[in-house]
Design an enzyme around this catalytic site. Structure first.
Site, mmCIF file in Angstrom:
data_model
loop_
_atom_site.group_PDB
_atom_site.id
_atom_site.type_symbol
_atom_site.label_atom_id
_atom_site.label_comp_id
_atom_site.label_asym_id
_atom_site.label_seq_id
_atom_site.Cartn_x
_atom_site.Cartn_y
_atom_site.Cartn_z
ATOM 1 N N HIS A 53 -105.466 17.560 -42.046
ATOM 2 C CA HIS A 53 -104.837 16.827 -43.157
ATOM 3 C C HIS A 53 -103.846 15.837 -42.569
ATOM 4 C CE1 HIS A 53 -105.849 20.696 -45.487
ATOM 5 N NE2 HIS A 53 -106.702 19.761 -45.868
ATOM 6 N N GLU A 56 -99.854 16.226 -42.438
ATOM 7 C CA GLU A 56 -99.293 17.424 -41.805
ATOM 8 C C GLU A 56 -99.047 17.109 -40.336
ATOM 9 O OE1 GLU A 56 -101.951 20.633 -42.692
ATOM 10 O OE2 GLU A 56 -101.799 20.317 -44.857
ATOM 11 N N HIS A 148 -101.592 23.676 -39.060
ATOM 12 C CA HIS A 148 -101.334 22.980 -40.320
ATOM 13 C C HIS A 148 -99.865 23.119 -40.712
ATOM 14 C CE1 HIS A 148 -105.532 22.333 -42.006
ATOM 15 N NE2 HIS A 148 -105.775 23.108 -40.957
ATOM 16 N N GLU A 211 -100.083 28.007 -40.527
ATOM 17 C CA GLU A 211 -99.276 27.173 -41.424
ATOM 18 C C GLU A 211 -97.838 27.210 -40.905
ATOM 19 O OE1 GLU A 211 -100.410 25.351 -43.844
ATOM 20 O OE2 GLU A 211 -102.431 26.173 -44.227
#
Length: 331
Positions: A53, A56, A148, A211
């Site tokens: 993404h 990010e 991410h 994450e």
């Protein structure tokens, strides 16, 4: 090549596509795709991906900080390595994606939206991964870490999402995730279109989506928040000692998925709702037409709530903490 990130953001083909130093040889394979092979024998093949993404950026910056000393010959390389910056176009534009969420297109799902740039990129990333794993020497250990950051804030600032896996997770892999400072691990129970599910399902790789904090533009990240993850990655790449584990991550399993199908979808959570917010049994979570989503367990925690996804995509996951679920079943 001295700076892989800047070279990728430039959008140009590098003048030199391969090279070597005292510790390794490297090869630029395509935009945002770089392989590094140590001169010394190794028993591990590692894929590190980031920038799936484009908004990010912290993981991309961390990965580049770790990669630069390798390319300069300042650090040894302890693994056979494939580095992937997933969506260079989105990284350059600062957008999550250009037309379609690439992390829903792996495992051949890109064929369903083959007219968009993300579909072509997902196909190219699958090809790069397949070639890398095919070149595994003997019994090389296969790991894939996809880095991410989340759109929303979270009660767990750093957590991992594990794809569905019918095999036991390797002990050294789970130990590494704890040493990386992850506060929670979320275990999927069904297949998905993510990059880590693709590598786990098709190539038996131990894989995890990490994450690491909240999505911010380039230059606005406080990388000190991710020092444990950066140190753990450095240990993996350079062969250093892993940082000590400060606390074991809490374990959650996906209890249900909320899916948006059309324009009348309503998610009963505001933009301030944090990841891992708890909801009691019976709470109405979302509705669409005659379909209602309620909390089914005594307590469920939300992950990735997003009412603005494209039709047919996940608008949120509801989780059950493993020890809470075990206690409930025992009553």
């Amino acid at each position: 090549m001295q700076d892989f990130l800047q070279q990728t953001l430039s959008g140009r083909v590098p003048q030199e596509r391969q090279g070597k130093n005292a510790h390794l040889s490297w090869q630029w394979l395509d935009e945002g795709i770089l392989s590094l092979t140590p001169h010394a024998p190794t028993s591990q093949a590692l894929v590190l991906s980031a920038g799936i993404h484009g908004n990010e950026t912290a993981p991309v910056e961390i990965l580049n900080l770790l990669l630069t000393p390798l390319l300069r010959g300042e650090k040894p390389l302890a693994v056979r390595l494939l580095v992937l910056l997933g969506n260079p176009q989105a990284l350059r534009s600062g957008k999550r994606y250009q037309q379609y969420d690439i992390n829903r297109l792996f495992g051949g799902r890109w064929q369903q939206v083959s007219d968009v740039a993300e579909a072509r990129r997902a196909m190219r990333l699958e090809q790069a991964l397949e070639t890398f794993w095919r070149n595994c020497i003997g019994s090389e250990t296969r790991w894939h870490l996809d880095l991410h950051t989340a759109i929303r804030g979270s009660y767990h600032a750093r957590f991992g999402v594990m794809p569905q896996n019918l095999r036991p997770w390797p002990d050294d892999f789970m130990h590494w995730l704890a040493a990386a400072g992850l506060e929670a691990l979320v275990f999927h129970r069904s297949p998905g279109g993510t990059f880590t599910h693709f590598s786990c399902e098709h190539f038996s790789a131990a894989s995890c989506t990490l994450e690491l904090g909240k999505a911010l533009p380039f230059g606005e990240n406080d990388l000190t928040q991710f020092s444990a993850a950066q140190q753990a990655l450095a240990a993996l790449l350079y062969g250093d000692v892993l940082p000590a584990i400060e606390a074991s991550p809490r374990h959650y399993r996906v209890a249900q998925q909320i899916t948006r199908h059309g324009e009348d979808f309503v998610l009963h959570m505001g933009p301030e709702t944090l990841n891992f917010t708890a909801f009691p049994q019976g709470t109405l979570l979302a509705e669409e037409g005659d379909t209602r989503y309620y909390v089914q367990q005594a307590r469920e925690y939300v992950l990735f709530p997003n009412p603005n996804v494209a039709p047919g995509l996940r608008a949120g996951l509801m989780l059950v903490e493993e020890n809470e679920q075990t206690q409930a079943l025992a009553l």
